[in-house]
Motif scaffolding. Sequence first.
Motif, PDB file in Angstrom:
ATOM      1  N   UNK A 120       0.658  -1.220   0.019  1.00  0.00           N
ATOM      2  CA  UNK A 120      -0.058  -0.092   0.118  1.00  0.00           C
ATOM      3  C   UNK A 120       1.009   1.150  -0.060  1.00  0.00           C
ATOM      4  N   UNK A 121       0.112   2.361  -0.393  1.00  0.00           N
ATOM      5  CA  UNK A 121       1.048   3.314  -0.387  1.00  0.00           C
ATOM      6  C   UNK A 121      -0.028   4.596   0.136  1.00  0.00           C
ATOM      7  N   UNK A 122       0.916   5.556   0.612  1.00  0.00           N
ATOM      8  CA  UNK A 122       0.008   6.765   1.431  1.00  0.00           C
ATOM      9  C   UNK A 122       0.131   8.114   0.385  1.00  0.00           C
ATOM     10  N   UNK A 123      -0.579   8.804   0.043  1.00  0.00           N
ATOM     11  CA  UNK A 123      -0.427   9.771  -1.014  1.00  0.00           C
ATOM     12  C   UNK A 123      -1.637  11.186  -0.258  1.00  0.00           C
ATOM     13  N   UNK A 124      -0.872  12.417  -0.973  1.00  0.00           N
ATOM     14  CA  UNK A 124      -1.628  13.436  -0.822  1.00  0.00           C
ATOM     15  C   UNK A 124      -2.096  14.043  -2.220  1.00  0.00           C
ATOM     16  N   UNK A 125      -3.219  14.411  -2.427  1.00  0.00           N
ATOM     17  CA  UNK A 125      -3.515  14.997  -3.804  1.00  0.00           C
ATOM     18  C   UNK A 125      -4.043  16.466  -3.519  1.00  0.00           C
ATOM     19  N   UNK A 126      -4.115  17.332  -4.923  1.00  0.00           N
ATOM     20  CA  UNK A 126      -4.858  18.505  -5.044  1.00  0.00           C
ATOM     21  C   UNK A 126      -5.632  18.217  -6.139  1.00  0.00           C
ATOM     22  N   UNK A 127      -7.211  18.551  -6.203  1.00  0.00           N
ATOM     23  CA  UNK A 127      -7.738  18.102  -7.195  1.00  0.00           C
ATOM     24  C   UNK A 127      -8.896  19.381  -7.205  1.00  0.00           C
ATOM     25  N   UNK A 128      -8.960  19.483  -8.871  1.00  0.00           N
ATOM     26  CA  UNK A 128     -10.134  20.388  -9.029  1.00  0.00           C
ATOM     27  C   UNK A 128     -11.133  19.854 -10.225  1.00  0.00           C
ATOM     28  N   UNK A 129     -12.333  19.800  -9.666  1.00  0.00           N
ATOM     29  CA  UNK A 129     -13.492  19.086 -10.194  1.00  0.00           C
ATOM     30  C   UNK A 129     -13.893  19.413 -11.607  1.00  0.00           C
ATOM     31  N   UNK A 130     -13.721  18.511 -12.633  1.00  0.00           N
ATOM     32  CA  UNK A 130     -14.202  18.814 -13.889  1.00  0.00           C
ATOM     33  C   UNK A 130     -15.137  17.565 -14.438  1.00  0.00           C
ATOM     34  N   UNK A 131     -16.340  17.795 -14.836  1.00  0.00           N
ATOM     35  CA  UNK A 131     -16.969  16.621 -15.434  1.00  0.00           C
ATOM     36  C   UNK A 131     -17.298  16.795 -16.912  1.00  0.00           C
TER      37      UNK A 131
END
Length: 371
Positions: free
Chosen positions: A194-205
């Motif tokens: 397993x890995x642990x991560x951090x993310x930055x997300x901007x929503x697009x659909x």
Amino acid sequence: MVSFSLYRSFHRFCKNFSLFSVVALLGLVLVTTSCHRAVTDPKDPKFIVAEKGSWQITRGELNQEIDGYLKHHQTTVAQVGPAKMPMLETAILDNIVLEKLLLDRAAALPLKDVDKEASAAFEQVKGRYPSEQEFEQQLKTAGLTDDVLKKRIHDQVLIHKVLETEAIQNVDPTEQEINDFYLKNKERFNIPPKIRASRILVLVDDKTSPADKVAKKKIIDQAHDSVAHGEDFAKIASTVSEDRYSAPKGGDIGFFQKGENEPQFDAVAFSIKPGVLSPVFETSLGYQFLKVTETQPGGPVSIADARKIITNYLRQGKQGEQMNAYTTKLLAEGGVTYHLVRVDLNPPSGAPASSPAPTNAAAPTNNAPPQ
């Protein structure tokens, strides 16, 4: 395919009290029956389908239980099919009969603390609702009253205690059984990496306009550039990221393994080294980038770490076997008289699937079973 196993699994009845389980397992509507031996039509709600001593089960009660089962499983008679409906009918009738036989046994045993446990279980059910009004509304919807629910919970406690007293014995597995199970199933005791991560997300659909997508892409690119030039990842995540779950935690999404997220996300997450910033990429959620913060290597689970899981698994298996043996014997030797055709749920190879049963005492012997 219809599953009939729940009708012999009484050891699960009282482990988790809920309003639905009480209603579903002990009958949807309270029906008061009296002897209707003159009724000869097996389809008549007053027709007695089974009886013993002072109690009878009518076609109406059986039909109510069948309806409850179908509603709970969101299916219909047509979906079950004419070939399997006799099996379902027999299984549910066995369940009703078994409840009555177990309650008969309870009356003959010196069981302790029944009222105390039943009262506590009732309060537990009631406590799952935010208010008295919502609880009462749920009772009304189910066609129940406080007294009826209390009676059914009381019956559940009695059944559970009978099974604990007479059916369950020596269910704890031996060390040899635990070791043998572990050795035969070692492939099942592996932890994936397993890995642990951090993310930055901007929503697009799909509903995002082209102009808005361009604007969103610019925002994520600027955020990536800021982090790449030394800005604090957590600070940027808390102000820019539109992931309402991880943004308040500085972008942290915790540990995960392959297959738990979208393939596009996994492809990036498992290809970068810890501490390295990923490029901006797109998934069905939108534009994002991430940084792996921690790794957790996989590998085999030792027998010491697996012991509790194996013990519980083997214990439940033994309980199930003992329950089935006890309830099967109770049904076979219970002295119940049946007045309809019952299907053998486990017929031996080559044996017919059903055999006729006598009708009510006052009924002619040529009555056909329900179709």
